[in-house]
Write a protein that holds these residues in place. Structure first.
Motif, mmCIF file in Angstrom:
data_model
loop_
_atom_site.group_PDB
_atom_site.id
_atom_site.type_symbol
_atom_site.label_atom_id
_atom_site.label_comp_id
_atom_site.label_asym_id
_atom_site.label_seq_id
_atom_site.Cartn_x
_atom_site.Cartn_y
_atom_site.Cartn_z
ATOM 1 N N GLU A 1 0.822 -1.201 0.000
ATOM 2 C CA GLU A 1 0.000 0.000 0.000
ATOM 3 C C GLU A 1 0.863 1.260 0.000
ATOM 4 O O GLU A 1 0.425 2.329 -0.426
ATOM 5 C CB GLU A 1 -0.910 -0.001 1.233
ATOM 6 N N ALA A 2 2.116 1.127 0.450
ATOM 7 C CA ALA A 2 2.998 2.296 0.563
ATOM 8 C C ALA A 2 3.329 2.910 -0.785
ATOM 9 O O ALA A 2 3.573 4.117 -0.880
ATOM 10 C CB ALA A 2 4.281 1.906 1.292
ATOM 11 N N ILE A 3 3.324 2.091 -1.848
ATOM 12 C CA ILE A 3 3.746 2.652 -3.138
ATOM 13 C C ILE A 3 2.738 3.668 -3.661
ATOM 14 O O ILE A 3 3.092 4.551 -4.445
ATOM 15 C CB ILE A 3 3.994 1.547 -4.190
ATOM 16 N N ALA A 4 1.506 3.570 -3.243
ATOM 17 C CA ALA A 4 0.487 4.519 -3.709
ATOM 18 C C ALA A 4 0.728 5.915 -3.158
ATOM 19 O O ALA A 4 0.259 6.909 -3.732
ATOM 20 C CB ALA A 4 -0.901 4.037 -3.313
ATOM 21 N N LEU A 5 1.465 6.007 -2.058
ATOM 22 C CA LEU A 5 1.713 7.300 -1.424
ATOM 23 C C LEU A 5 3.065 7.899 -1.816
ATOM 24 O O LEU A 5 3.286 9.099 -1.615
ATOM 25 C CB LEU A 5 1.664 7.144 0.102
ATOM 26 N N ALA A 6 3.948 7.089 -2.347
ATOM 27 C CA ALA A 6 5.333 7.507 -2.545
ATOM 28 C C ALA A 6 5.478 8.624 -3.576
ATOM 29 O O ALA A 6 4.998 8.520 -4.704
ATOM 30 C CB ALA A 6 6.176 6.311 -2.979
ATOM 31 N N GLU A 7 6.143 9.694 -3.138
ATOM 32 C CA GLU A 7 6.517 10.763 -4.063
ATOM 33 C C GLU A 7 7.917 10.527 -4.618
ATOM 34 O O GLU A 7 8.213 10.883 -5.755
ATOM 35 C CB GLU A 7 6.480 12.109 -3.346
ATOM 36 N N ILE A 8 8.788 9.950 -3.790
ATOM 37 C CA ILE A 8 10.157 9.626 -4.186
ATOM 38 C C ILE A 8 10.383 8.148 -3.901
ATOM 39 O O ILE A 8 10.056 7.665 -2.812
ATOM 40 C CB ILE A 8 11.186 10.472 -3.411
ATOM 41 N N ALA A 9 10.924 7.435 -4.878
ATOM 42 C CA ALA A 9 11.213 6.018 -4.701
ATOM 43 C C ALA A 9 12.716 5.799 -4.828
ATOM 44 O O ALA A 9 13.324 6.177 -5.838
ATOM 45 C CB ALA A 9 10.464 5.188 -5.737
ATOM 46 N N VAL A 10 13.303 5.203 -3.810
ATOM 47 C CA VAL A 10 14.716 4.823 -3.825
ATOM 48 C C VAL A 10 14.747 3.316 -3.978
ATOM 49 O O VAL A 10 14.266 2.578 -3.121
ATOM 50 C CB VAL A 10 15.435 5.246 -2.527
ATOM 51 N N VAL A 11 15.309 2.858 -5.087
ATOM 52 C CA VAL A 11 15.232 1.438 -5.433
ATOM 53 C C VAL A 11 16.612 0.909 -5.833
ATOM 54 O O VAL A 11 17.572 1.666 -5.964
ATOM 55 C CB VAL A 11 14.229 1.214 -6.582
ATOM 56 N N ALA A 12 16.680 -0.405 -6.049
ATOM 57 C CA ALA A 12 17.888 -1.040 -6.581
ATOM 58 C C ALA A 12 17.452 -2.343 -7.251
ATOM 59 O O ALA A 12 16.395 -2.387 -7.877
ATOM 60 C CB ALA A 12 18.919 -1.261 -5.478
ATOM 61 N N TRP A 13 18.228 -3.383 -7.068
ATOM 62 C CA TRP A 13 17.940 -4.646 -7.729
ATOM 63 C C TRP A 13 16.642 -5.261 -7.207
ATOM 64 O O TRP A 13 16.339 -5.206 -6.026
ATOM 65 C CB TRP A 13 19.092 -5.625 -7.493
ATOM 66 N N GLY A 14 15.876 -5.850 -8.122
ATOM 67 C CA GLY A 14 14.676 -6.579 -7.736
ATOM 68 C C GLY A 14 13.407 -5.762 -7.676
ATOM 69 O O GLY A 14 12.316 -6.332 -7.519
ATOM 70 N N PHE A 15 13.509 -4.436 -7.793
ATOM 71 C CA PHE A 15 12.290 -3.632 -7.774
ATOM 72 C C PHE A 15 11.535 -3.854 -9.080
ATOM 73 O O PHE A 15 12.140 -3.979 -10.148
ATOM 74 C CB PHE A 15 12.631 -2.151 -7.611
ATOM 75 N N PRO A 16 10.207 -3.897 -9.034
ATOM 76 C CA PRO A 16 9.432 -4.158 -10.252
ATOM 77 C C PRO A 16 9.712 -3.126 -11.353
ATOM 78 O O PRO A 16 9.976 -1.951 -11.077
ATOM 79 C CB PRO A 16 7.976 -4.048 -9.780
ATOM 80 N N ARG A 17 9.624 -3.581 -12.582
ATOM 81 C CA ARG A 17 9.800 -2.692 -13.729
ATOM 82 C C ARG A 17 8.728 -1.606 -13.692
ATOM 83 O O ARG A 17 7.554 -1.870 -13.406
ATOM 84 C CB ARG A 17 9.685 -3.512 -15.024
ATOM 85 N N LEU A 18 9.144 -0.393 -13.982
ATOM 86 C CA LEU A 18 8.225 0.742 -13.964
ATOM 87 C C LEU A 18 7.464 0.811 -15.281
ATOM 88 O O LEU A 18 7.678 1.670 -16.134
ATOM 89 C CB LEU A 18 8.992 2.034 -13.691
ATOM 90 N N ASP A 19 6.547 -0.124 -15.441
ATOM 91 C CA ASP A 19 5.712 -0.173 -16.632
ATOM 92 C C ASP A 19 4.391 0.546 -16.338
ATOM 93 O O ASP A 19 4.217 1.156 -15.280
ATOM 94 C CB ASP A 19 5.471 -1.622 -17.057
ATOM 95 N N ALA A 20 3.457 0.475 -17.264
ATOM 96 C CA ALA A 20 2.195 1.206 -17.110
ATOM 97 C C ALA A 20 1.443 0.774 -15.853
ATOM 98 O O ALA A 20 0.883 1.603 -15.123
ATOM 99 C CB ALA A 20 1.324 0.993 -18.343
ATOM 100 N N ASP A 21 1.455 -0.538 -15.576
ATOM 101 C CA ASP A 21 0.745 -1.035 -14.401
ATOM 102 C C ASP A 21 1.372 -0.506 -13.114
ATOM 103 O O ASP A 21 0.665 -0.037 -12.216
ATOM 104 C CB ASP A 21 0.761 -2.565 -14.394
ATOM 105 N N MET A 22 2.706 -0.561 -13.036
ATOM 106 C CA MET A 22 3.381 -0.109 -11.821
ATOM 107 C C MET A 22 3.219 1.392 -11.624
ATOM 108 O O MET A 22 2.997 1.874 -10.507
ATOM 109 C CB MET A 22 4.863 -0.485 -11.888
#
Length: 343
Positions: free
Chosen positions: A59-80
Motif C-alpha cells: 500500500e505504501a507505493i500509492a503514497l510515494a513521491e520519491i522512490a529509492v530502489v535497486a535490484w529486484g524492484f518491479p519494472r516501472l511499466d504502465a501497471d506499476m
C-alpha cells in the motif's frame, strides 16, 4: 540527550510527503550505514521501507513521491506507474537502469537518477587487482598448489611480469575505464585505448587507437565498455585471435561484450589467460566449464560491491534527493537518449 544530539531537518520546507525505500535488507544496510538512513529520512515526512519482492502489492507505493530502489524492484511499466500516482522522482541506488525503465516510464516525464558513479573506483580497483594477478601468475600458482602439484612443478610456469612497462589495452573510456587508466599509468603501464566516442580534445586522445591495433599490441586487454546493442559481441573470435600469444583478458564489465565460447577455446588451449568477474549465466553453475581452467581467474560479479562503494552510493542518493527538493539540477540524471550508450 542534549539538544546537540538531536537530528533536525535543516530545510524543513524541502521535504517530500512520502519516501519509499525498496532495497533488499542486506544491501539496504550497506547503502545506508550508521546514520545515513536517518539522513535519508530527513527528506520526507514519512519513510516507508518495503522489500522489493513486496513492492507491487504494498500500500505504501500509492503514497510515494520519491522512490529509492535497486535490484529486484518491479519494472516501472504502465501497471506499476498506475499504482504510484504520486511518484515525482526515482533514484536507483545501483547502476544499470535498463531493467527498471519502460517506454511508459519515459513518457511519464518522471525524472530518474542513479548512483553508478559510486562503483567506478571499486570496479577499477578490482580490474587492476585482476590485472596484477594475471601478470604475476597468481592464479596459475594458486591452482597448481591447491590441486596437489608438487612445489617444483608448480613453479614451472611462464615467467611473471610486472605492470611497469606492460602494454595494456583499455576497451572503453567509461568512468570506470578512466579510473583504471589512472591507476595503471600511475604504476608505469603503457596504456592504449579504444573508444570510438572519445571526444575531440579529450586528454586521453593521445592514447587512442583502432580496435585491431590496440588488441594486437597489448599484453593485457581490460574491458570497460557498457553493454549495449552496439557493443554486444565486440570482442569476438577474430578479435581474440589478434591478441598476442600469452596475453590476458580482464572483464569486469559484462559478458555480452565477449564471445564467451571463443574466449573459452583460447583460454582452454593455453594461448590466452583470462580474469572474469562476469559470466553469460549467473550464478555460475557448480559444474561450469570455466571452473576447471588453471589459467582462468574467476570472481563472482562482485567488483563494485565494496563497503565503501555502497556507502558512496547512499550519499549520492541523499544528495540527489536534496537537489531535487531544492529544485536544483540532478547531477546523475539518466535520460532515454543517454541510456542508448549506457550499460
Amino acid at each position: 540527550m542534549s539538544n546537540d544530539d538531536v537530528r533536525t531537518d535543516p530545510h524543513p520546507q524541502r521535504r517530500a510527503t512520502s519516501l519509499l525505500l525498496s532495497i533488499g535488507a542486506a544491501e539496504r544496510a550497506a547503502f545506508f550505514p550508521a546514520g545515513a538512513l536517518e539522513d535519508l529520512s530527513l527528506h520526507a515526512a514519512d519513510l516507508d521501507i518495503v522489500e522489493p519482492e513486496d513492492a507491487r502489492s504494498s500500500e505504501a507505493i500509492a503514497l510515494a513521491e520519491i522512490a529509492v530502489v535497486a535490484w529486484g524492484f518491479p519494472r516501472l511499466d504502465a501497471d506499476m506507474l498506475a499504482r504510484m500516482p504520486r511518484l515525482r522522482l526515482v533514484v536507483n541506488a545501483a547502476s544499470s537502469v535498463r531493467g527498471l525503465v519502460s517506454d511508459d516510464f519515459w513518457a511519464s516525464g518522471i525524472p530518474l537518477t542513479q548512483a553508478g558513479a559510486a562503483m567506478s573506483p571499486a570496479v577499477a580497483e578490482m580490474s587492476l587487482t585482476l590485472t596484477l594477478s594475471l601478470l604475476r601468475r597468481v592464479h596459475r600458482m594458486d591452482h597448481a598448489l591447491r590441486g596437489g602439484t608438487s612445489w617444483d612443478a608448480a613453479r614451472e610456469i611462464a615467467r611473471a611480469r610486472e605492470i611497469s612497462g606492460c602494454r595494456i589495452a583499455v576497451i572503453g573510456a567509461s568512468r570506470t575505464g578512466r579510473e583504471y587508466i589512472r591507476m595503471c599509468t600511475a604504476l608505469g603501464a603503457d596504456v592504449r585505448i579504444f573508444d570510438p566516442y572519445l571526444p575531440a580534445g579529450d586528454p586521453l586522445s593521445a592514447r587512442a587507437g583502432g580496435l585491431d591495433e590496440v588488441l594486437s599490441s597489448s599484453d593485457v586487454v581490460a574491458i570497460h565498455a557498457p553493454a549495449t546493442t552496439e557493443t554486444a559481441g565486440m570482442i569476438g573470435r577474430r578479435e581474440l585471435a589478434a591478441m598476442p600469444d600469452g596475453a590476458a583478458l580482464v572483464n569486469t564489465a559484462r559478458a555480452s561484450l565477449v564471445d564467451m565460447d571463443a574466449l573459452f577455446e583460447e583460454v582452454a588451449s593455453g594461448r590466452l589467460d583470462a580474469a572474469l568477474d562476469v559470466f553469460a549465466t549467473e550464478p555460475l553453475p557448480d559444474d561450469d566449464r570455466w571452473r576447471s581452467l588453471p589459467n582462468a581467474l574467476l570472481t563472482g560479479h562482485v567488483s563494485g560491491a565494496t563497503a565503501e562503494s555502497r556507502a558512496r552510493a547512499g550519499r549520492i542518493v541523499i544528495d540527489e534527493i536534496s537537489r531535487f527538493l531544492a529544485h536544483e539540477d540532478l547531477q546523475h540524471r539518466v535520460t532515454a537518449d543517454a541510456l542508448e550508450r549506457m550499460g
